[in-house]
Design a protein around this motif. Sequence first.
Motif, PDB file in Angstrom:
ATOM      1  N   ILE A  44       6.910  -3.160   5.331  1.00  0.00           N
ATOM      2  CA  ILE A  44       7.950  -2.468   4.579  1.00  0.00           C
ATOM      3  C   ILE A  44       7.857  -2.290   3.114  1.00  0.00           C
ATOM      4  O   ILE A  44       7.993  -1.262   2.359  1.00  0.00           O
ATOM      5  CB  ILE A  44       9.507  -2.928   5.092  1.00  0.00           C
ATOM      6  N   ARG A  45       7.597  -3.294   2.502  1.00  0.00           N
ATOM      7  CA  ARG A  45       7.405  -3.425   1.170  1.00  0.00           C
ATOM      8  C   ARG A  45       6.145  -2.670   0.769  1.00  0.00           C
ATOM      9  O   ARG A  45       6.317  -1.979  -0.400  1.00  0.00           O
ATOM     10  CB  ARG A  45       7.012  -4.788   0.616  1.00  0.00           C
ATOM     11  N   ARG A  46       5.222  -2.584   1.404  1.00  0.00           N
ATOM     12  CA  ARG A  46       3.858  -1.843   0.971  1.00  0.00           C
ATOM     13  C   ARG A  46       4.143  -0.405   1.059  1.00  0.00           C
ATOM     14  O   ARG A  46       3.864   0.457   0.106  1.00  0.00           O
ATOM     15  CB  ARG A  46       2.738  -2.019   1.638  1.00  0.00           C
ATOM     16  N   ILE A  47       5.026  -0.023   1.986  1.00  0.00           N
ATOM     17  CA  ILE A  47       5.636   1.527   2.030  1.00  0.00           C
ATOM     18  C   ILE A  47       6.169   2.075   1.099  1.00  0.00           C
ATOM     19  O   ILE A  47       6.025   3.141   0.271  1.00  0.00           O
ATOM     20  CB  ILE A  47       6.261   1.538   3.586  1.00  0.00           C
ATOM     21  N   GLY A  48       7.251   1.133   0.513  1.00  0.00           N
ATOM     22  CA  GLY A  48       8.079   1.462  -0.755  1.00  0.00           C
ATOM     23  C   GLY A  48       7.178   1.410  -1.993  1.00  0.00           C
ATOM     24  O   GLY A  48       7.707   2.362  -2.640  1.00  0.00           O
ATOM     25  N   LYS A 182      18.618  -6.519  -1.344  1.00  0.00           N
ATOM     26  CA  LYS A 182      17.740  -7.105  -0.162  1.00  0.00           C
ATOM     27  C   LYS A 182      18.857  -7.906   0.657  1.00  0.00           C
ATOM     28  O   LYS A 182      19.624  -8.565   0.163  1.00  0.00           O
ATOM     29  CB  LYS A 182      16.653  -7.816  -0.962  1.00  0.00           C
ATOM     30  N   PHE A 183      18.255  -7.665   1.693  1.00  0.00           N
ATOM     31  CA  PHE A 183      18.883  -8.781   2.663  1.00  0.00           C
ATOM     32  C   PHE A 183      17.715  -9.007   3.830  1.00  0.00           C
ATOM     33  O   PHE A 183      16.764  -8.379   4.185  1.00  0.00           O
ATOM     34  CB  PHE A 183      20.072  -8.342   3.504  1.00  0.00           C
ATOM     35  N   ILE A 190      14.468  -6.858   4.273  1.00  0.00           N
ATOM     36  CA  ILE A 190      14.540  -5.451   3.779  1.00  0.00           C
ATOM     37  C   ILE A 190      14.592  -5.445   2.325  1.00  0.00           C
ATOM     38  O   ILE A 190      15.794  -5.691   1.776  1.00  0.00           O
ATOM     39  CB  ILE A 190      15.602  -4.884   4.475  1.00  0.00           C
ATOM     40  N   PRO A 191      13.705  -4.834   1.654  1.00  0.00           N
ATOM     41  CA  PRO A 191      13.945  -4.569   0.227  1.00  0.00           C
ATOM     42  C   PRO A 191      14.538  -3.113   0.076  1.00  0.00           C
ATOM     43  O   PRO A 191      13.943  -2.039  -0.150  1.00  0.00           O
ATOM     44  CB  PRO A 191      12.295  -4.396  -0.280  1.00  0.00           C
ATOM     45  N   LEU A 195      13.194   1.210  -0.701  1.00  0.00           N
ATOM     46  CA  LEU A 195      13.368   1.972   0.271  1.00  0.00           C
ATOM     47  C   LEU A 195      14.299   3.186  -0.099  1.00  0.00           C
ATOM     48  O   LEU A 195      14.078   4.120   0.035  1.00  0.00           O
ATOM     49  CB  LEU A 195      13.789   1.268   1.361  1.00  0.00           C
ATOM     50  N   LEU A 196      15.479   2.611  -1.099  1.00  0.00           N
ATOM     51  CA  LEU A 196      16.247   3.690  -1.155  1.00  0.00           C
ATOM     52  C   LEU A 196      15.765   4.606  -2.363  1.00  0.00           C
ATOM     53  O   LEU A 196      15.962   5.791  -2.537  1.00  0.00           O
ATOM     54  CB  LEU A 196      17.631   3.066  -1.865  1.00  0.00           C
TER      55      LEU A 196
END
Length: 346
Positions: A44-48, A182-183, A190-191, A195-196
Amino acid sequence: MDKFIEWIKKVDIPTLIIFLFLIALFILAAFTNVSIPSLLSDSIRRIGMNGVLVLAMVPTIRVGTGPNFGLPVGIIGGLLGALISMQLGLAGFAGLWIAVLLAILICTVIGLGYAWLLEKVRGQEMMVGTYMGYSIVAFMSILWLMLPFTNPDMIWAIGGRGLRYTLALDRYFGHILNNFLKFKIGGFEIPTGLLLFFAGSCLVVYLFFRTRVGLAIDLVGQNERYAISSGVNPRRARLMAVVLSTVIAGVGIIVYAQSYGFLQLYQAPLFMTFPAVASILIGGASIKRASIRNVVVGTVVFQTLLTIALPVLSQVTRGDITEVMRLIVSNGMILYALTRAPREAS
């Protein structure tokens, strides 16, 4: 069932193979000691991190000049914006937004020059863009040693001149988007801010292509003669597309750097182009058509594949073949896209 078969027929064979390979890696990970929540968090982090750089491919593809192989031109503009922000000692969101604002201004100026150059070499934009990327990185490698930055965190300790290869962003705007809202759910992090930002960038580009200028860019890419007969200026449309792509690349490198925690100079921008091009092609784009969906799907598949391959294959093969696989996948997808018959993006 018929719809599923029809959907399978529309998917490119390399994309389907990569997607199936990704599923196989997840299955393999379940039989190893690798933590799947940790893998998903890293994915997820690399996608963002990489998503905005992939988004920079959309304007040039839609205007008909192909993927922007001159991505380092925009990246250099983004790096300059971030460096000036650091030199001013700005930290937190102030440092990030000032860096983004400066990157937009600098990339607009150098994007105009880059667009002028591409207009002079109509039909060879991808090849010339590649040479342009290598040229500006080599030129800036000299300038990084000469520019008058004086912040002790940025320059070499010995001699007191020249920027370092890697600059830490911890005291400035490192991880500022990653940590925003972040949570965690168990071991899955989830960053949200990152992502936003990626989602917001996609929305802005999507809405831009609904405006008059965006539609003109689309029309030039689809049929230039029809665009001229409709009163559209193709030169202006191509200029707008190249400048927009350069600006997005400049913003993208700042998002990448804040998430990575470091600003990488000298030869580093050269290694950003091919993964970004491969990502959008894996997502279903062609060198003639691209959409926001291609950006999202391609970034998710490509970055998840790279993230999961390293720990899982290390457990199985007792060696790291991730870099080899990255080169095979990225270069193979680019080669496939350049040699296949032109067709519309899925």
